[in-house]
Design a protein around this motif. Structure first.
Motif, PDB file in Angstrom:
ATOM      1  N   LYS A  30       0.825  -1.188   0.000  1.00 13.93           N
ATOM      2  CA  LYS A  30       0.000   0.000   0.000  1.00 13.93           C
ATOM      3  C   LYS A  30       0.877   1.263   0.000  1.00 13.93           C
ATOM      4  CE  LYS A  30      -4.217   1.482   2.223  1.00 13.93           C
ATOM      5  NZ  LYS A  30      -5.100   1.277   3.374  1.00 13.93           N
ATOM      6  N   LYS A  33       2.324   1.685  -3.421  1.00 12.87           N
ATOM      7  CA  LYS A  33       1.355   2.160  -4.400  1.00 12.87           C
ATOM      8  C   LYS A  33       1.062   3.638  -4.176  1.00 12.87           C
ATOM      9  CE  LYS A  33      -1.600  -1.303  -3.918  1.00 12.87           C
ATOM     10  NZ  LYS A  33      -2.708  -2.272  -4.153  1.00 12.87           N
ATOM     11  N   ASN A  34       1.035   4.007  -2.919  1.00 11.95           N
ATOM     12  CA  ASN A  34       0.798   5.415  -2.619  1.00 11.95           C
ATOM     13  C   ASN A  34       1.856   6.297  -3.236  1.00 11.95           C
ATOM     14  OD1 ASN A  34      -1.549   5.862  -1.331  1.00 11.95           O
ATOM     15  ND2 ASN A  34      -0.768   5.248   0.681  1.00 11.95           N
ATOM     16  N   CYS A  36       3.815   5.491  -5.805  1.00  9.19           N
ATOM     17  CA  CYS A  36       3.762   5.399  -7.259  1.00  9.19           C
ATOM     18  C   CYS A  36       2.619   6.226  -7.827  1.00  9.19           C
ATOM     19  CB  CYS A  36       3.602   3.952  -7.694  1.00  9.19           C
ATOM     20  SG  CYS A  36       5.092   2.999  -7.442  1.00  9.19           S
ATOM     21  N   LYS A  37       1.573   6.350  -7.034  1.00 13.74           N
ATOM     22  CA  LYS A  37       0.392   7.045  -7.512  1.00 13.74           C
ATOM     23  C   LYS A  37       0.704   8.512  -7.799  1.00 13.74           C
ATOM     24  CE  LYS A  37      -4.363   7.731  -6.102  1.00 13.74           C
ATOM     25  NZ  LYS A  37      -5.241   7.749  -4.924  1.00 13.74           N
ATOM     26  N   VAL A  43       6.848   5.454 -10.784  1.00 19.54           N
ATOM     27  CA  VAL A  43       6.467   4.170 -11.360  1.00 19.54           C
ATOM     28  C   VAL A  43       7.630   3.593 -12.147  1.00 19.54           C
ATOM     29  CG1 VAL A  43       4.951   3.041 -13.010  1.00 19.54           C
ATOM     30  CG2 VAL A  43       4.020   4.730 -11.459  1.00 19.54           C
ATOM     31  N   LEU A  72       1.119  -3.386  -9.713  1.00 16.26           N
ATOM     32  CA  LEU A  72       1.305  -2.115 -10.414  1.00 16.26           C
ATOM     33  C   LEU A  72       0.788  -2.174 -11.844  1.00 16.26           C
ATOM     34  CD1 LEU A  72       4.816  -1.156  -9.069  1.00 16.26           C
ATOM     35  CD2 LEU A  72       2.609  -0.187  -8.424  1.00 16.26           C
ATOM     36  N   GLN A  74      -1.699  -3.656 -13.033  1.00 15.82           N
ATOM     37  CA  GLN A  74      -3.140  -3.472 -13.149  1.00 15.82           C
ATOM     38  C   GLN A  74      -3.548  -2.030 -12.930  1.00 15.82           C
ATOM     39  OE1 GLN A  74      -5.419  -6.297 -11.060  1.00 15.82           O
ATOM     40  NE2 GLN A  74      -4.086  -7.999 -11.593  1.00 15.82           N
ATOM     41  N   ARG A  75      -2.616  -1.218 -12.427  1.00 16.20           N
ATOM     42  CA  ARG A  75      -3.017   0.152 -12.084  1.00 16.20           C
ATOM     43  C   ARG A  75      -2.416   1.207 -12.988  1.00 16.20           C
ATOM     44  NH1 ARG A  75      -3.435  -2.985  -7.932  1.00 16.20           N
ATOM     45  NH2 ARG A  75      -5.209  -2.704  -6.528  1.00 16.20           N
ATOM     46  N   SER A  76      -1.166   0.987 -13.386  1.00 18.16           N
ATOM     47  CA  SER A  76      -0.495   2.096 -14.048  1.00 18.16           C
ATOM     48  C   SER A  76      -0.255   1.813 -15.527  1.00 18.16           C
ATOM     49  CB  SER A  76       0.835   2.372 -13.356  1.00 18.16           C
ATOM     50  OG  SER A  76       1.643   3.169 -14.173  1.00 18.16           O
TER      51      SER A  76
ATOM     52  N   GLN B 392      -5.760   3.960 -19.298  1.00 14.51           N
ATOM     53  CA  GLN B 392      -5.785   4.851 -18.150  1.00 14.51           C
ATOM     54  C   GLN B 392      -5.254   4.178 -16.901  1.00 14.51           C
ATOM     55  OE1 GLN B 392      -9.765   6.226 -17.950  1.00 14.51           O
ATOM     56  NE2 GLN B 392      -9.368   7.947 -19.353  1.00 14.51           N
ATOM     57  N   ASP B 393      -4.753   5.026 -16.061  1.00 13.39           N
ATOM     58  CA  ASP B 393      -4.319   4.510 -14.773  1.00 13.39           C
ATOM     59  C   ASP B 393      -5.544   4.218 -13.928  1.00 13.39           C
ATOM     60  OD1 ASP B 393      -1.871   4.878 -15.662  1.00 13.39           O
ATOM     61  OD2 ASP B 393      -1.322   6.537 -14.349  1.00 13.39           O
ATOM     62  N   THR B 394      -5.463   3.171 -13.215  1.00 17.59           N
ATOM     63  CA  THR B 394      -6.596   2.816 -12.368  1.00 17.59           C
ATOM     64  C   THR B 394      -6.127   2.661 -10.935  1.00 17.59           C
ATOM     65  OG1 THR B 394      -6.171   0.567 -13.028  1.00 17.59           O
ATOM     66  CG2 THR B 394      -7.995   1.687 -14.121  1.00 17.59           C
ATOM     67  N   TRP B 395      -5.678   3.759 -10.398  1.00 17.77           N
ATOM     68  CA  TRP B 395      -5.300   3.708  -8.979  1.00 17.77           C
ATOM     69  C   TRP B 395      -6.565   3.702  -8.172  1.00 17.77           C
ATOM     70  CZ3 TRP B 395      -0.520   2.494  -8.283  1.00 17.77           C
ATOM     71  CH2 TRP B 395       0.445   2.888  -9.213  1.00 17.77           C
ATOM     72  N   GLU B 399      -5.905   3.709  -1.793  1.00 16.77           N
ATOM     73  CA  GLU B 399      -4.478   3.907  -1.566  1.00 16.77           C
ATOM     74  C   GLU B 399      -4.179   5.358  -1.213  1.00 16.77           C
ATOM     75  OE1 GLU B 399      -4.029   2.451  -5.293  1.00 16.77           O
ATOM     76  OE2 GLU B 399      -4.363   0.423  -4.585  1.00 16.77           O
ATOM     77  N   ASP B 400      -4.779   5.792  -0.181  1.00 17.27           N
ATOM     78  CA  ASP B 400      -4.528   7.173   0.230  1.00 17.27           C
ATOM     79  C   ASP B 400      -3.542   7.215   1.393  1.00 17.27           C
ATOM     80  OD1 ASP B 400      -6.214   8.241  -1.658  1.00 17.27           O
ATOM     81  OD2 ASP B 400      -7.977   7.777  -0.416  1.00 17.27           O
TER      82      ASP B 400
END
Lengths: 770, 400
Positions: A30, A33-34, A36-37, A43, A72, A74-76, B392-395, B399-400
């Motif tokens: 977590k 990911k925070n 990387c976000k 990233v 990662l 799946q998200r970025s 697109q990014d799917t954050w 994840e805050d």
């Protein structure tokens, strides 16, 4: 990009990938990911960090790195771009798409990595395949070229699958072949089985009166029986036995028949000629009860149908119907007693029974098993079952008659004593060989146990007890007794034909062999042998002390010392010729005594002692709670010298316990020294202060464990690949194959060889030089 | 670009210069096509590709499974994304299919009515494209690695065939027989190419590390043997002049025919002057080449500088032909790349690999955005959203 954040990223990735766990730590992921976000730069940085970890030769690191990448991916979008740009390499590292680079150990983690990676690729393809061309290409490559079955990832690779299929096909083919062989065997054996069953059946018919014979409610059986009675005696010897048996047992309660007499008559009749026998019996039984067939029918009729048929009475020569004959028929009692007349039938039956039990039934069982395994046709299986049923039925009948393949009555054994009891051995393939008269094998003492014989004694009186597979005829033990005493004559002078060297009983031309030939029959062998023993005045007939002495006297091979036994000690001398020199004379002219080992007087006997198997175990407590099961004589390679211990493995003697405790402490100390030498608590504290992250505990000191920078600081929770190699086997190998021990063993073996040479040839000059 | 266009409008620029500039730009920006695809027909690797010289439209491919396919590369679907369908195939069920792996396929240089294919089953087949039947079958003693037809020959109709035996055979399509043999190599011949300039000049590369140049009119001996040291090495004599320190399994003339490129299993690419036979000593660096068979590589046409596309393991390396500098690396195959073919009209590259893919590489000029725009306008809302989602990014919010 913030430098501290980058450092934090590095730490996070390191933490994640070196956890050694198969699941990621959620909190760490977590945090990652925070970070990387916030930016694609992070990233990218993370991607490169993870990629470096993914290339490590440790499956657990790779697994964790892959799992993080999956998160990662799946998200970025940036991460996807990066990963897919190097998708070939990624596939190589995770699903071993290149066979030249297999996944690193440990295997469990590698398998898991492969499986999870394939599942993830499938997932990615479903979700992003449309947008990323190379992902689709990679997916197709795995699917079509590497033949990965994404629906069944367990057996993922094509090679594995084909191997499995081939294996299955091979086993099936073998099964089928076996079934075919079984079928063939069944076809071949079927006639034999049929014959066996027929024989058994006819034996039963001969032995046991048919039901209708005993059926008293019918009127006809008498006639039938009468008829068979008339015809049978000429043909079958067996029906008489059934009759006789009946009378022997059932009619034994008949008061006015002296059983012995009837038996005698029966025997007489049997021996002479069947037909006259009948008549004789009839004549004989004019006023007394007849034991034979007539007896049966007579009994039947008399018992039940007294008022019925006058002619019956007349036919059977019975005076009246007044006889009161009571028949006890006990179905529980098999009622078959064996004697000389039905012995042959019983023998046949026994043989058949044995054949069924030992050969046919197992065979049928085997066929059935094979057929069912190979999925044979119902028809064949049914046939096999039918055969089995028939065989079982026959066997049960035999059992009802009290015939078992194994146990024989003493009578039976005695009767065929001459033939030997080879039948007893379960192996039917051996041909029964007649006992040879002249020659008997000499069984060495050492092998007697193998032959199932008792150890040789100077006098073995009871011969018939020779138990199992090969009954050794009387002469064998006699000879062994003779040899023991024969090679060890009391004095050299008293030569006796039985004791001379060339009187080897295994030699058919020898005296003792000839003697044993002269003992013809089993029955009076013992007596004869006694005589023969008595004929030897010097040994058997002597005092018991002498016998005892003989019993424990060693047997040695013949040698010079025995040759010169009892002669006056005479030192060997070397005669030198006189020197012909004018003035020089050797000091030892004339005869010189040889002071060498004198073979005519001495004999080297190697004393090795008796081997005694180790009866104790090491019993030192093991880490798994058990006790060490090693059986060493003096010293356990793992736990040191064998010392007495109690049930829990604690040393019984306090000093032993103390020593062990000391050793353990030393070992522990050593270990901690080894493991701690890289830990610099100062540095660790500095690092902890600088990064603000506690880096684990130093055991026993409560300080942060240094890791991250520097080589050899691998986290302990990863599986140590080097440690895997440090197995018991390896440690033993190190011990056994090190040069010192090899040399030691070699020299010991050389020494043994040398000694053997000396013992055998040491007295011969040409060998002695070696 | 705009500058070029305005100059052209003003008439200050030679039209050829504009073409050259644009061609160069396109050639240098080749990337894996996101839209174009070639239908998957080969079950195992694609060994050989050839684009028809007449129209630059039909792509011929031969596979390791013996299958030959003809694709139409023109996108007539009206949408940017398309899959090149096979016009016709010689599949495994075909009566005259090659028994073993097809090593080389070639169009007849002047039209698409005829093509030739050679195979590991020791045959060379001349096919009638329309009937899809072999018009002629040549049998050889050894397996055939490669064959070639002269693209400029008007006087002869010879196919040079490189086989496992050390002899190069010339088959005459006019008579349907092997007219002559060229003896000179001492080991299997891996590749053969005709010069695009001289109709009688043939280059062959062999397992004995040599590249020989032949004038097929004089079959006595070869014209010359290329020497990598240009005769400067003390020990090098005419007998042992080697072009490479490994087997030579790839040859390619530059489009104007003045230079010859050779590729060897010593992982080197060399550029030769065809007129003098001298090694130009251009250093391309190490290019991985472990192939036991012939490797097809190609040179772009019309760009300046010219670019050579060489299979390098599972990628395709782009080099400046005369400078030797590495320009780019095309990554997309998952196994060894066996062949590549350049389309001079559209500046597209087609490549076939052992992973049985035929990939299309197109100039990536930032058209992706345009396509996105057009797609957004045309596509269904749902599909568009799905497509957008993929990029697109799917954050997730947790994840805050």
């Amino acid at each position: 990009m913030d430098l501290t954040v980058c450092q934090q990223l590095e730490q996070l990735v390191e933490q994640l990938t070196t956890s050694g766990q198969h699941q990621l730590d959620k909190a760490t992921v977590k945090t990652l990911k925070n970070i990387c976000k916030t930016s694609d730069e992070y990233v990218k940085h993370t991607y490169h960090l993870l990629n470096t970890q993914l290339q490590k030769d440790h499956a657990e690191i790779r697994l964790s790195a892959f799992q993080t990448m999956d998160q990662l991916f799946q998200r970025s979008h940036a991460f996807r771009e990066l990963l897919i740009a190097e998708f070939q390499e990624f596939l190589e590292l995770t699903v071993e798409s290149n066979y030249d680079f297999p996944l690193p150990p440990p295997k469990a983690a590698a398998d898991k990595l492969k499986k999870q990676a394939l599942q993830a690729i499938q997932r990615w393809q479903d979700k992003f395949g449309e947008a990323y061309k190379k992902l689709t290409l990679g997916y197709n490559f795995l699917r079509y070229n590497r033949k990965v079955d994404f629906n069944n990832i367990a057996a993922s690779s094509n090679v594995e699958r084909t191997r499995q299929e081939q294996e299955r096909a091979r086993i099936q083919a073998i099964k089928l072949q076996r079934a075919k062989n079984g079928l063939k065997e069944m076809e071949e054996t079927k006639p034999e089985i049929d014959e066996c069953l027929t024989q058994t059946e006819s034996c039963f018919q001969l032995l046991v009166p048919r039901n209708d014979v005993l059926d008293f409610n019918t009127t006809s059986p008498k006639n039938v029986e009468q008829h068979t009675n008339n015809t049978l005696p000429t043909t079958s010897h067996g029906s008489k036995q059934s009759r006789k048996k009946l009378d022997g047992k059932d009619i034994s309660s008949d008061t006015f028949i002296p059983k012995g007499q009837a038996r005698g008559q029966e025997l007489l009749a049997g021996e002479a000629s069947p037909v006259p026998g009948d008549r004789g019996r009839l004549n004989n039984g004019g006023d007394s009860k007849m034991p034979g067939q007539e007896g049966d029918s007579g009994e039947d009729s008399d018992d039940e149908f007294e008022a019925e048929e006058e002619d019956v009475v007349r036919q059977h020569g019975l005076g009246s119907h007044k006889y009161n004959i009571s028949i006890e028929f006990n179905p529980d009692d098999s009622g078959i007693r064996e004697d000389t007349d039905n012995a042959d039938i019983m023998d046949t039956l026994r043989d058949m029974n044995k054949l069924i039990v030992s050969r046919f039934l197992p065979a049928v069982g085997r066929w059935l098993e094979v057929f069912s395994k190979a999925g044979m046709e119902q028809k064949e299986v049914k046939r096999a079952i039918d055969i089995k049923r028939a065989l079982t039925a026959a066997m049960e009948k035999c059992a009802d008659l009290g015939i078992h393949a194994e146990n024989r009555t003493g009578k039976q054994q005695g009767r065929e004593g001459r033939k030997g009891s080879q039948d007893d051995s379960s192996d039917d393939d051996f041909v029964e060989v007649e006992e040879k008269e002249g020659y008997e094998p000499r069984i060495p003492d050492a092998l007697r146990a193998e032959y199932g014989l008792e150890p040789a004694k100077p006098e073995t009186k009871t011969k018939s007890i020779a138990p199992k597979p090969r009954p050794v005829p009387a002469s064998a033990t006699v000879t062994s007794a003779a040899t023991t005493s024969g090679t060890k004559p009391p004095t050299k002078k008293s030569w006796h034909p039985l004791y001379s060297e060339d009187n080897n009983p295994s030699d058919p031309t020898s005296y003792s062999a000839a003697l044993s030939t002269l003992q013809p029959s089993q029955d009076n062998r013992v007596g004869k042998r006694k005589v023969s023993f008595d004929a030897q005045p010097s040994t058997s007939g002597a005092s018991p002390t002498k016998k005892e002495l003989l019993a424990k006297a060693p047997v040695v091979p013949f040698g010079m010392d025995l040759y010169t036994w009892g002669e006056k000690a005479r030192k060997p001398t070397i005669v030198r010729d006189e020197s012909l020199h004018r003035f020089w004379r050797p000091s030892d002219e004339g005869e010189i005594e040889v002071n060498h080992l004198d073979p005519s007087r001495e004999r080297t006997i190697t004393f090795v002692g008796e081997f005694e198997p180790v009866k104790w175990t090491c019993k030192a407590p093991l880490s798994n709670g058990k006790l060490c099961p090693r059986m060493d004589r003096h010293k356990c390679p793992f736990h040191g010298p064998i010392i007495p211990r109690d049930e829990t493995g604690k040393p019984a003697n306090p000093e032993d316990a103390e020593r062990e405790e000391r050793r353990r402490r030393e070992q522990q100390l050593e270990e901690t020294e080894v493991s701690e030498d890289w830990r610099d608590p100062e540095l660790q504290r500095d690092i902890a202060a600088a990064t603000g992250i506690s880096m684990g505990n130093v055991p026993g000191r409560g300080k942060g464990k240094g890791k991250g920078k520097g080589k050899g600081k691998k986290l302990s929770n990863l599986t140590d690949l080097k440690k895997v190699k440090n197995t018991t086997r390896r440690r033993l190998e190190r011990k056994v194959f090190n040069s010192g021990s090899v040399k030691r063993v070699a020299s010991e073996m050389n020494r043994l060889d040398q000694r053997r040479y000396n013992d055998k040839f040491g007295n011969q000059f040409n060998y002695a030089l070696n | 670009m705009l500058n070029f266009l305005s100059c052209r409008e003003n008439g200050t620029l030679d039209p050829l210069a504009l073409v050259r500039a644009e061609t160069t730009r396109r050639t240098f920006s080749l990337e894996l096509s996101k839209e174009q695809d070639v239908k998957r027909i080969h079950a195992s690797g694609a060994n050989s590709l050839d684009l028809d010289p007449a129209e630059s439209r039909y792509l011929l491919s031969g596979g390791a499974d013996g299958v030959i396919a003809v694709y139409d590369t023109h996108n007539l679907s009206g949408t940017p994304s398309s899959t090149a369908e096979a016009v016709c195939t010689v599949g495994r069920s075909h009566r005259h299919v090659h028994k073993y792996s097809v090593e080389t396929v070639r169009w007849y240089p002047h039209d698409t009515g005829l093509f030739t294919s050679s195979s590991m089953d020791k045959t060379l087949k001349v096919w009638d494209t329309n009937a899809l039947l072999p018009a002629e079958v040549f049998q050889f003693e050894g397996t055939v690695y490669s064959h070639a037809m002269s693209p400029v020959a008007k006087k002869h109709c010879l196919i040079a065939v490189a086989t496992m035996t050390s002899i190069v055979t010339l088959c005459d399509l006019k008579s349907g027989s092997s007219t002559h043999i060229l003896k000179g190599h001492r080991a299997a011949v891996k590749c053969a190419r005709w010069s695009p300039r001289n109709p009688y000049l043939l280059a062959t590369g062999s397992q004995d590390n040599k590249v020989l140049l032949w004038d097929v009119r004089s079959a006595k001996s070869s014209l010359m043997s290329l020497d990598q040291h240009n005769g400067e090495l003390a020990t090098s004599t005419a007998a042992v002049n080697t072009a490479h320190n490994g087997h030579v399994n790839g040859l390619c003339f530059t489009p104007e025919g003045l230079h010859l490129l050779s590729f060897g299993t010593d992982h080197r690419l060399r550029l030769w002057d065809t007129a003098t036979g001298r090694n130009t000593l251009v250093n391309y660096g190490k290019i991985c080449n472990d192939s036991k068979k012939s490797v097809q590589f190609t040179v772009s046409r019309g760009s300046s500088p010219d670019v050579v596309f060489v299979p390098d393991d599972s990628s395709i390396a782009m080099f400046d032909v005369f400078g030797g500098t590495s320009l780019h690396r095309l990554v997309g195959h998952y196994n060894y790349v066996q062949c590549c073919v350049f389309n001079p009209d559209t500046q597209e590259l087609y490549s076939g690999g052992s992973d049985s893919n035929i990939l299309v590489w197109v100039p990536d000029l930032g058209r992706g955005e345009d396509y996105e725009e057009s797609k957004k306008q045309k596509a269904e809302p749902s599909q568009r959203s799905q497509n957008l989602q993929a990029y697109q990014d799917t954050w997730s919010s947790d994840e805050d």
